[in-house]
Design an enzyme around this catalytic site. Structure first.
Site, PDB file in Angstrom:
ATOM      1  CG  HIS A 126      -2.125   1.635   1.639  1.00 56.11           C
ATOM      2  ND1 HIS A 126      -1.197   1.902   3.099  1.00 56.11           N
ATOM      3  CD2 HIS A 126      -2.569   1.804  -0.063  1.00 56.11           C
ATOM      4  CE1 HIS A 126      -2.266   3.099   2.574  1.00 56.11           C
ATOM      5  NE2 HIS A 126      -2.713   2.352   1.208  1.00 56.11           N
ATOM      6  CB  SER A 127       0.760   4.271   0.127  1.00 56.75           C
ATOM      7  OG  SER A 127       0.695   5.903   0.059  1.00 56.75           O
ATOM      8  CE1 TYR A 128       9.413   3.852   1.660  1.00 59.98           C
ATOM      9  CE2 TYR A 128       8.108   2.198   3.137  1.00 59.98           C
ATOM     10  CZ  TYR A 128       9.416   2.630   2.364  1.00 59.98           C
ATOM     11  OH  TYR A 128      10.925   1.951   2.706  1.00 59.98           O
TER      12      TYR A 128
END
Length: 247
Positions: free
Chosen positions: A85-87
């Site tokens: 997720h994300s980073y």
């Protein structure tokens, strides 16, 4: 006995959280998947969540890649559905570069697509990058953003999340990702875009996937904010189950 138990499990998921979060953010998704007899791991990366006491200036993307590689190897996991997720898009790309033989599919949940020679900070808009570069110069960790930016708006949930987000090690944004192989290392790639509301930088990532003909991306959308695991855990769980290959 361990091997006998593993036979009864369906596919294995490793869920990797994004910046400022911890394994805690996957609780509902993990429970949903385990009820369907999937094996699920939701580790917390070094320096975050319950491991926040380990934060220091040496923690970087490589540290977090090693966190996940070591988990997969120590638990002797194979054919892993690796979700970032994300980073953590940067993290799972690095894991795939190192141990592709352990993985079955890479799933990028509203995630950063950090390629070889890039860093998470290099992909930010100029005003954001200037602020972050000053943090890095001072060796100051990144304080959590307002949880409303993650799409978390329910008052009770906002309070719960605010009590758990922790500073992000500055080195994880500053370090350049080094990949020895082609992005994804030959593994099937899935991108799940969170579209309501959609963060501008994540729209850039989603748009990139849509037009990228060099890699065989599967593109999906979920109509919720950036933290889909918190705001729409049931829908996200169903989406993840739908990505499990039947063979």
């Amino acid at each position: 006995m361990v091997h006998a138990q593993n036979v009864h499990h369906k596919s294995t998921f490793v869920l990797v959280h994004g910046a400022w979060h911890g394994g805690w953010c996957w609780q509902d998704v993990e429970n949903n998947l385990e009820k369907k007899d999937y094996k699920v791991y939701s580790p917390t990366l070094t320096g975050l969540g319950e491991r926040k006491h380990l934060i220091n200036e040496k923690v970087n993307i490589d540290t977090h890649i090693k966190d996940i590689v070591n988990l997969i190897e120590m638990e002797d996991l194979h054919d892993v559905y690796l979700v970032g997720h994300s980073y953590a898009g940067a993290v799972i790309a690095g894991v795939a570069d190192r141990i592709p033989e352990r993985l079955h599919k890479l799933i990028f949940l509203d995630a950063m697509l950090v390629e070889n020679g890039q860093s998470p900070i290099s992909m930010q808009p100029d005003p954001v990058r200037k602020v972050q570069m000053e943090n890095i110069r001072k060796k100051e960790n990144f304080e959590p953003l307002a949880v409303s930016l993650f799409g978390v708006t329910n008052a009770k949930q906002v309070q719960w999340v605010e009590a758990r987000v922790t500073p992000q090690p500055f080195g994880t944004f500053a370090q350049t990702l080094r990949l020895k192989n082609v992005y994804g290392n030959g593994l099937p790639l899935v991108y799940i875009a969170c579209t309501d509301p959609q963060l501008p930088i994540m729209k850039e990532m989603a748009d990139k996937v849509k037009v990228d003909k060099s890699l065989n991306w599967k593109y999906l959308e979920i109509a919720t904010g950036h933290d889909a695991m918190l705001t729409e855990p049931a829908k996200l769980s169903e989406m993840l189950k739908g990505l499990v290959d039947s063979n």
